[in-house]
Design a protein around this motif. Structure first.
Motif, PDB file in Angstrom:
ATOM      1  N   GLU A  88      46.391  42.754  42.873  1.00 40.32           N
ATOM      2  CA  GLU A  88      45.747  43.003  44.168  1.00 40.32           C
ATOM      3  C   GLU A  88      46.754  42.748  45.293  1.00 40.32           C
ATOM      4  O   GLU A  88      47.656  41.920  45.143  1.00 40.32           O
ATOM      5  CB  GLU A  88      44.518  42.094  44.330  1.00 40.32           C
ATOM      6  N   PRO A  89      46.605  43.425  46.435  1.00 38.89           N
ATOM      7  CA  PRO A  89      47.632  43.367  47.488  1.00 38.89           C
ATOM      8  C   PRO A  89      47.719  42.052  48.268  1.00 38.89           C
ATOM      9  O   PRO A  89      48.781  41.700  48.778  1.00 38.89           O
ATOM     10  CB  PRO A  89      47.247  44.525  48.415  1.00 38.89           C
ATOM     11  N   THR A  90      46.612  41.324  48.381  1.00 43.06           N
ATOM     12  CA  THR A  90      46.638  40.086  49.166  1.00 43.06           C
ATOM     13  C   THR A  90      46.115  38.921  48.332  1.00 43.06           C
ATOM     14  O   THR A  90      45.446  39.113  47.307  1.00 43.06           O
ATOM     15  CB  THR A  90      45.755  40.212  50.427  1.00 43.06           C
ATOM     16  N   ARG A  91      46.412  37.708  48.797  1.00 46.62           N
ATOM     17  CA  ARG A  91      45.922  36.525  48.089  1.00 46.62           C
ATOM     18  C   ARG A  91      44.407  36.469  48.080  1.00 46.62           C
ATOM     19  O   ARG A  91      43.794  36.092  47.085  1.00 46.62           O
ATOM     20  CB  ARG A  91      46.510  35.244  48.708  1.00 46.62           C
ATOM     21  N   ASP A  92      43.778  36.831  49.196  1.00 47.51           N
ATOM     22  CA  ASP A  92      42.311  36.846  49.250  1.00 47.51           C
ATOM     23  C   ASP A  92      41.730  37.829  48.247  1.00 47.51           C
ATOM     24  O   ASP A  92      40.721  37.549  47.590  1.00 47.51           O
ATOM     25  CB  ASP A  92      41.816  37.190  50.656  1.00 47.51           C
ATOM     26  N   ALA A  93      42.361  38.986  48.119  1.00 45.22           N
ATOM     27  CA  ALA A  93      41.893  39.990  47.160  1.00 45.22           C
ATOM     28  C   ALA A  93      42.080  39.495  45.727  1.00 45.22           C
ATOM     29  O   ALA A  93      41.216  39.724  44.872  1.00 45.22           O
ATOM     30  CB  ALA A  93      42.629  41.306  47.374  1.00 45.22           C
ATOM     31  N   VAL A  94      43.191  38.798  45.447  1.00 44.07           N
ATOM     32  CA  VAL A  94      43.432  38.220  44.116  1.00 44.07           C
ATOM     33  C   VAL A  94      42.340  37.213  43.799  1.00 44.07           C
ATOM     34  O   VAL A  94      41.752  37.225  42.712  1.00 44.07           O
ATOM     35  CB  VAL A  94      44.825  37.554  44.042  1.00 44.07           C
ATOM     36  N   GLN A  95      42.049  36.337  44.743  1.00 44.38           N
ATOM     37  CA  GLN A  95      41.022  35.302  44.535  1.00 44.38           C
ATOM     38  C   GLN A  95      39.651  35.930  44.303  1.00 44.38           C
ATOM     39  O   GLN A  95      38.912  35.513  43.408  1.00 44.38           O
ATOM     40  CB  GLN A  95      40.988  34.356  45.737  1.00 44.38           C
TER      41      GLN A  95
END
Length: 141
Positions: A88-95
């Motif tokens: 995923e492109p961002t840390r928030d999206a990964v989480q």
């Protein structure tokens, strides 16, 4: 014929209200697995060590979380897709993706009531995730 007869006996055992089944809430004893060595734990007499139903459930949780979904055909419908989450492109999206895939994998078991209270700790590019699992039959862990 012998296998069919044993299966029938096993099925009747699960359907009855045996005290062991009531106490362990449908999780029978299972072999203890050591994730560090990748093998079953054995006692001094070289017999496989068995754990109670609650511990067997906890082993299932650990195995589910450590299995890469789709890594091979035999894992179809098992495990979590960590690789896709980490892309995923961002840390928030990964989480968000991790929370979704972990919750879906664990909630696929009818004995899991809920998965909640996800926390994330980033150290550089390394991510540590913690959360609480509430089985229907036991206290949360």
């Amino acid at each position: 014929w012998q296998k069919a007869r044993n299966y029938t006996r096993y099925s009747r055992f699960l359907q009855c209200r045996h005290p062991m089944i009531r106490r362990n809430r449908f999780f029978l004893p299972a072999p203890l697995f050591d994730f560090d060595t990748g093998d079953f734990v054995r006692d001094g007499a070289n017999r496989v060590v068995m754990v109670n139903g609650r511990d067997a459930f906890m082993l299932w949780v650990l195995k589910t979380l450590q299995t890469q979904a789709g890594a091979c055909q035999s894992y179809y419908g098992c495990g979590i897709d960590v690789e896709a989450c980490l892309m995923e492109p961002t840390r928030d999206a990964v989480q968000s993706a991790l929370e979704r895939t972990i919750s879906e994998a664990l909630l696929s078991n009818p004995h899991v009531d809920r998965v909640y209270n996800f926390e994330y700790l980033w150290k550089g590019n390394e991510l540590t995730t913690s959360f609480i699992i509430k089985p229907k039959s036991w206290e949360a862990f």
